[in-house]
Write a protein that holds these residues in place. Structure first.
Motif, PDB file in Angstrom:
ATOM      1  N   SER A 137       0.822  -1.221   0.000  1.00 57.24           N
ATOM      2  CA  SER A 137       0.000   0.000   0.000  1.00 57.24           C
ATOM      3  C   SER A 137       0.845   1.254   0.000  1.00 57.24           C
ATOM      4  O   SER A 137       0.301   2.359   0.077  1.00 57.24           O
ATOM      5  CB  SER A 137      -0.920  -0.004   1.227  1.00 57.24           C
ATOM      6  N   GLU A 139       1.036   0.442  13.013  1.00 55.37           N
ATOM      7  CA  GLU A 139       0.215   0.132  11.842  1.00 55.37           C
ATOM      8  C   GLU A 139       0.231  -1.358  11.539  1.00 55.37           C
ATOM      9  O   GLU A 139      -0.781  -1.944  11.161  1.00 55.37           O
ATOM     10  CB  GLU A 139       0.716   0.919  10.621  1.00 55.37           C
ATOM     11  N   LEU A 157      -3.024  -4.036  11.770  1.00 58.24           N
ATOM     12  CA  LEU A 157      -3.464  -4.955  10.721  1.00 58.24           C
ATOM     13  C   LEU A 157      -3.545  -6.382  11.267  1.00 58.24           C
ATOM     14  O   LEU A 157      -4.438  -7.155  10.912  1.00 58.24           O
ATOM     15  CB  LEU A 157      -2.505  -4.885   9.527  1.00 58.24           C
ATOM     16  N   LEU A 215     -11.066  -0.243   9.314  1.00 57.93           N
ATOM     17  CA  LEU A 215     -10.352   0.287   8.151  1.00 57.93           C
ATOM     18  C   LEU A 215     -10.814   1.681   7.763  1.00 57.93           C
ATOM     19  O   LEU A 215     -10.313   2.254   6.801  1.00 57.93           O
ATOM     20  CB  LEU A 215     -10.527  -0.674   6.968  1.00 57.93           C
ATOM     21  N   ASP A 216     -11.798   2.214   8.473  1.00 54.26           N
ATOM     22  CA  ASP A 216     -12.278   3.545   8.111  1.00 54.26           C
ATOM     23  C   ASP A 216     -11.259   4.592   8.594  1.00 54.26           C
ATOM     24  O   ASP A 216     -10.333   4.288   9.342  1.00 54.26           O
ATOM     25  CB  ASP A 216     -13.661   3.782   8.748  1.00 54.26           C
ATOM     26  N   VAL A 217     -11.446   5.810   8.102  1.00 53.74           N
ATOM     27  CA  VAL A 217     -10.517   6.907   8.402  1.00 53.74           C
ATOM     28  C   VAL A 217     -10.218   6.976   9.901  1.00 53.74           C
ATOM     29  O   VAL A 217     -11.129   6.940  10.711  1.00 53.74           O
ATOM     30  CB  VAL A 217     -11.129   8.248   7.951  1.00 53.74           C
ATOM     31  N   ARG A 218      -8.948   7.109  10.235  1.00 50.12           N
ATOM     32  CA  ARG A 218      -8.555   7.299  11.631  1.00 50.12           C
ATOM     33  C   ARG A 218      -8.388   8.780  11.912  1.00 50.12           C
ATOM     34  O   ARG A 218      -7.546   9.430  11.321  1.00 50.12           O
ATOM     35  CB  ARG A 218      -7.217   6.595  11.897  1.00 50.12           C
ATOM     36  N   ARG A 219      -9.184   9.279  12.825  1.00 48.64           N
ATOM     37  CA  ARG A 219      -9.128  10.709  13.144  1.00 48.64           C
ATOM     38  C   ARG A 219      -8.595  10.928  14.553  1.00 48.64           C
ATOM     39  O   ARG A 219      -8.840  10.148  15.422  1.00 48.64           O
ATOM     40  CB  ARG A 219     -10.541  11.305  13.062  1.00 48.64           C
TER      41      ARG A 219
END
Lengths: 339, 339, 339, 339, 339, 339
Positions: D313, D325, D329, D335-339
């Motif tokens: 990736s 990271e 996994l 898997l959605d945006v990490r804010r």
């Protein structure tokens, strides 16, 4: 003498409009890393000196990128603390013709600016170093940082390191918290062996007026006052900049010594400036290189001015010119393509 | 009814790594303007509604760029105040495969977050409007902003405007100042005619647990509780997102009404997501469009979902899809090149 | 007096080779929006005036992009008609050294050029306006457009609006349809309060020869003839351009009044021109700003010339300089980085 | 045990066509730094290990750029020799759909390939190190380099360092000089504690045929043979790659131990591969990380596979994924945006 | 006379840092195709001459791209051999101010440099040609290539073609293999009808010292010696370059004939050089154009100098200026935008 | 048989938004050259056939760029006429997910469309050719062009050339001038040896309904009708496209012969389409290659389909895949990186 040069100061991200565009005229920003002291550090590393950065960055990808960029150019970053918070930023629009370049600062409340004296163990941080470089931007960030800078300078002197200080007087930053710029800067300059400053800085710090003199003489008078005020001071150096247009400058320089010596390097023409940011830092690094290598003063001054001039041809805040390139300019080498 | 839709919320600059690069892997950032409420506003303007942005931006080139971008897409910006200070920023790394996208916020102390109730004259700001849209990100920024958001919602209701509220629960922001998220969000939702929220939001706000139900039933239970708690509430809508990989999502949606009505739109596959940011806002705008145009509920839901899906094919925070494009997707038009 | 300034003219897409490349030397084009009257409108909007664009664009993404760009810079576009057809284009190669910049026009049969008098309801379009600006490019596009421009000018005068007209004589466009340039331009100039033109324009329109005079005196003689020929005319202004190389121009300016007054602003050097396109329009907008703000004539001229000069430092057709930047240039502010 | 990991191998410049373009379809190349051993080194540095690169680069801006990039990512470069000559290059076209990616090598006669045993003082170069990593690409470059690699491996073993070796069998390179690949690779593998290789590598080196087995069993058989042949060998690991299309791979992995232990990690789907180059090196680094941190074998394998997958990736040859990271996994985080 | 002009020489890929960046300061390279003889060939093709390239390229995408670029600009490539091997490369950093541009050559062992006399069937390759152009870079690549170049020149003369030779003396290349530069260059010049060379080249080739003369007189003396030494020589031409800064050159030129004629074209100022590479080749092509078109000598010289000057405004190695552009510069046409 | 293949048709400039952006979302356009017949020509040139383009381009830098791009890829352009006027353009937005790609044509009144029969001397233009390829886009441009196309086809047949015709039915273009599409297309197809068309084209041309059949059978029925209607016809070929999403297509193909032969190639999956434009032209060129090389029909069909599929992985209108790449796909070679 092969000790490390320590640079204490803030790392900033420069977010700049591409080419000569207005900020966000098109939706892209070019990123460079900078900071007055880091710029000096990178220059010295390019010139072969071991350099150690000191300070604090955000423990996020921006802080990591800043450190990575320093390492890329040979500066040691292991002593920089990565802590939660934000990185200082500045947005740059590079001007043209008679439209000046413009900086929009966004550096308040950065992790560096929030550092306190308790965050720094100076004897440890300066261990193995031979020199400490700081600038007047750092104490301007707030009382805690000012105190920290003083701690650093005093710890350096006490440990027998040489100390250099670049005036870099920024009224807006001081006004933001009402800091006593003259008082604090004076205390810092008292620790300095080498001062990068001109008559304007000295007028602020010493509350003296050098307006009776003109041109280079003003700097000479300011230097005389500085040597009197600061007993450790050995050298004072400054550039003389003429700005014909945003893209065309002239740059001269002076180097003054405690014994009244005053060398002037004649102005070089810089038509077609690529990037003026960091020009003063490149000059300072060039002078420090000369002093650390114990070059003759005239060679030191010529080297510093050539370094400062070359920076204007290089994108970004760092002077990535090599010693060979600087020396080639000193001897007025040919300017056609080198193959 | 042709009045304006007012959107009150923060404008942010998104500084994103190009393509699928890591942040600052190469020294460039792509800039987009966003913000939950502005995203809704731009969508509605694209769909032909008069839209007025409300809030505060920095009086510098960054704030001007943010306003310019809203105007470019048809949103009125004359009521946004430009005041000294900084813009809220966020840095975006767009992920791939199983590497999630990552946002680094740098929005503390923005001019918007520093706004206070005294800065806003709501009757004047809402004059001529028919609707007010807000979201849960705004009150999360601090007590003064939370108070301001409440003022806005109450003033809108008092003036007879419709009110929509998007839950957008962001725990980190609330924790930063210890705000009473359930209490404040509840007061805001009390003013809402339309709520964009799902069982997770309702669990927080109503301190109720909907875990006994499963899948869509959870949202139905949450809606029942919401309609009971909030007497003005007429509609509650939410999306149902499945994330197979960072680049491949499934998106379904639900629309629930006070009379117990519950419509479900089947999940659409989104393989090859271009930009997921703002998908929820695009959905919300699509639903509002249906309600404001008094479309049948099923059409409203289908429109909202199609709008939300299309957003995933568009770079940036804004859904720039036209009504024609959204409707083409609703009827499953052919997907080959349109000439 | 706070009415709107209306600008009637064609919006064009400029498709330019990047940097100093030849057209399609590499397979990319940079896009800007322009048009003589739109350029004036954007300048005036930047300077704080309400501005309304009038004309026609294609109802496709290109036309929408053109309108979006005007809105972004503060110009109202609600009165521009979006109709089926094509946008006018021009391809630009920016020159360097002694290689002139080159425009390849592709603007025939644009929706604007195909507009007819029946497409425009002037009283409605000019409603609430205080001023109308047009230029000589518009009537050159064909008999219908010429007629339309005359309608506009007469309607404006009849409604008590001020009228400004920029000569912009383009022989090639007139020749393409065999239009009576002198006759039509004369009718338009008859309606003008303010004329942007020099001795070359007047020689064409009045079929007079000003060659007996030299330098600025030629423009003075042309102005005298213009004031005699056009009873409504109050001001005539023009620039004086010297082109040392493609990148280095000199720019002076003159402002002449009905009472025989003639002010000359000395030539400014422009070494390192970024983008020369739209320089004349920026000057015209600067002069109009002075007149609309009722500045003293000398200040008006200085403002106009400074605006025109700054444009040369800005990419694209629009002069995005702020009033503060223009005024800084008028007082010869320092040119080093503004922090 | 906190000693340094030494990586001996060639640094290459990758010059790649942008996006999915053909090589030089447009006149730009994106540059990355890579090399099998350097890739492993950068991964390990990202994971917190001290890493030292060994080898030779050209003493020109290309060699300096390669070293700078390693330093940026935390690898020590002081022991790399900069000598006159050329850098090895490779040109990359990234494929799509059923068009495979294509490498054009231009690495003959590089300064690295011209290195001889006499150029390396292994005891000094390995001083303070705990581990040495090499790969089969290096000895394939010629007899002198092969000899040097053997010297390195033997010196490491003699000094008590752990040794890892990645098969990386490249027939074309061996054929170019008629090298005895099986003989030389065997001697190298004899020194290894850890081997990255599968049944194809072992078939070459041991001149044995594992075709009687199928699928993972083939690798198991090959491992059995390897453990018999190489008395120092403790671990053998390999990936299992399925290539559905150029952009969609599946990746599984195996880890086998001297005691007959054999762990298999199930295949992960990789739809939408960003950059496949360096995937094997990222896996190897992940396995080494687990071994050096003494993780349980199953965790080591899972870590290695997750690292290898994440690399796909990320643009460029280096796996810039952080430990956090990789671990996210492993636990199948959202898997959605990490804010 | 309408025969083809044959150019025998190496095609190189130029990999350049974008804008004024240092090499690999950011990870991108801009690619151009060049080579002294190809540059002349492209110029002549732009001017309407049939041109045939001769030589060897790699049979890979790089070689194909080089040929494609020649064809794009009208040069016939069917006679260039595509064989296994590597392309010659050079890396370019474009300088600024007093930082000279810098070339890093990576051209050793290219397929061209490995060519031998046996690879070329000169009578066939020159069939249908009227002229052969070569330069001193080619024989500098090694004894086999030098022999090949001599074969070519002799075959051309024997077949009645005109021969032009550009000195292009590159000491570093000759030193690399200890070639007898004076001897070999002399043999080549003996075949030439037209020589592009100045007193420095002649000093090398004829082992004569022209230092007693000054300025243009030196070239005149060198020409006299050349005409004496080389019986076929009809014309000798050279430029006179002054380098005020890296971006500001002056360029004059001389054309000398066997009868003692000597024309000097006054120096043109080139402030704001875009790309200096290939300036000499553009001049040579301009002179050849004049000779092939049998223009008066003065016009030939003016044309050559104008062509050479225009090249400095064009990115890349090729002079893409048209005859019309060159002639416009000769008559000092206006420099403002051409519409 | 080694004669040239002539392609008569319009050259267009494609101006495309970068990546998956909306048109002019950011101010840049990527430029490619295309046109149905030119696409076929470039493919055939890549495959080793001599190819000659016929038609007209604008005598400006745009027309020159179009010709240059054809030459770069090996197509002869000497017979294309450069005349005053404009080039046909099209603006492309590449879609994603369920947002279809969108073409905005701006090709009316191009120099090609304004060509008349008198502009073309067909016997001369076809001299030395063995084949003529045309498509249905050309006659759709207007009566004069339609007449010209018919002249070309008849002249080719008369001169004994093979003729291929690609249906390419574009209703919008025909409607623009009310052309008799069925009548004209029929006359053209009457001249064809090879027809690229499916049941939809035949339904239009033969006014027959093939709806009673389903799937491939429809094309078989249409072919039967075509062979009956057109006595010269030897082959009819078409693709079968399934569009799962904008980025994921399936592509199959059929090849039908006069003797009732009908070959079907099974559908290939194309997940992650890079650029779908020109896929049909690549297929046509692949089929023509097979026929011209007298490959067996099944191989011809497989080659054509593989060529068409590979095109979807390549940016731009041209299929730049080599014969080796196409053949590798035919034999399902491995898809991992080729080193």
């Amino acid at each position: 003498m092969t000790g490390t040069i320590a640079c204490y100061g803030e790392l900033l991200l420069r977010l700049g409009a591409p080419g000569r565009q207005r900020l966000l005229q098109s939706p892209q920003l070019d990123v460079h890393i900078g900071g007055a002291e880091a710029n000096v550090g990178v220059s010295l590393a390019q010139l072969g000196h071991p350099v150690r950065m000191l300070g604090r960055v955000a423990d996020n990808p921006l802080g990591q990128a800043a450190l990575g960029e320093l390492r890329r150019h040979g500066v040691q970053t292991a002593s920089v603390q990565a802590v939660p918070g934000r990185m200082g930023l500045y947005f740059l629009t590079t001007g043209a013709l008679q439209r000046p370049s413009e900086v929009v600062y966004d550096r308040a409340d950065s992790v560096f600016a929030r550092g306190t004296p308790a965050d720094y163990d100076w004897p440890a941080l300066l261990d193995g170093a031979r020199w400490l470089h700081l600038s007047g931007v750092t104490p301007a960030l707030g009382p805690q940082v000012a105190e920290t800078a003083l701690d650093a300078a005093r710890a350096a002197r006490q440990a027998g390191l040489g100390v250099s200080f670049d005036g870099n007087f920024r009224p807006k930053l001081w006004e933001a918290w009402g800091g006593d710029a003259p008082g604090i800067l004076r205390q810092l300059m008292e620790q300095a062996d080498v001062l990068f400053a001109d008559h304007r800085d000295m007028a602020v710090v010493l509350s003296q007026d050098f307006a009776q003199a003109e041109g280079p003489a003003r700097n000479r008078a300011a230097a005389a006052a500085a040597f009197e005020a600061f007993p450790h001071l050995r050298y004072m150096a400054c550039t003389l900049r003429t700005t014909y247009s945003v893209d065309h400058h002239g740059l001269g320089a002076m180097l003054m010594t405690r014994d009244g010596g005053c060398l002037e390097a004649p102005t070089r023409e810089l038509p077609g400036v690529v990037d003026r940011i960091g020009g003063g830092d490149a000059f300072a690094a060039g002078i420090l290189h000369g002093l650390l290598r114990a070059l003759p003063d005239a060679e030191t001054l010529a080297f510093g001015l050539a370094a400062g001039c070359l920076k204007h041809s290089i994108e970004g805040d760092f002077n990535l010119a090599s010693e060979a390139e600087i020396r080639a300019l000193m001897v007025e080498g040919r300017l056609d393509v080198r193959r």
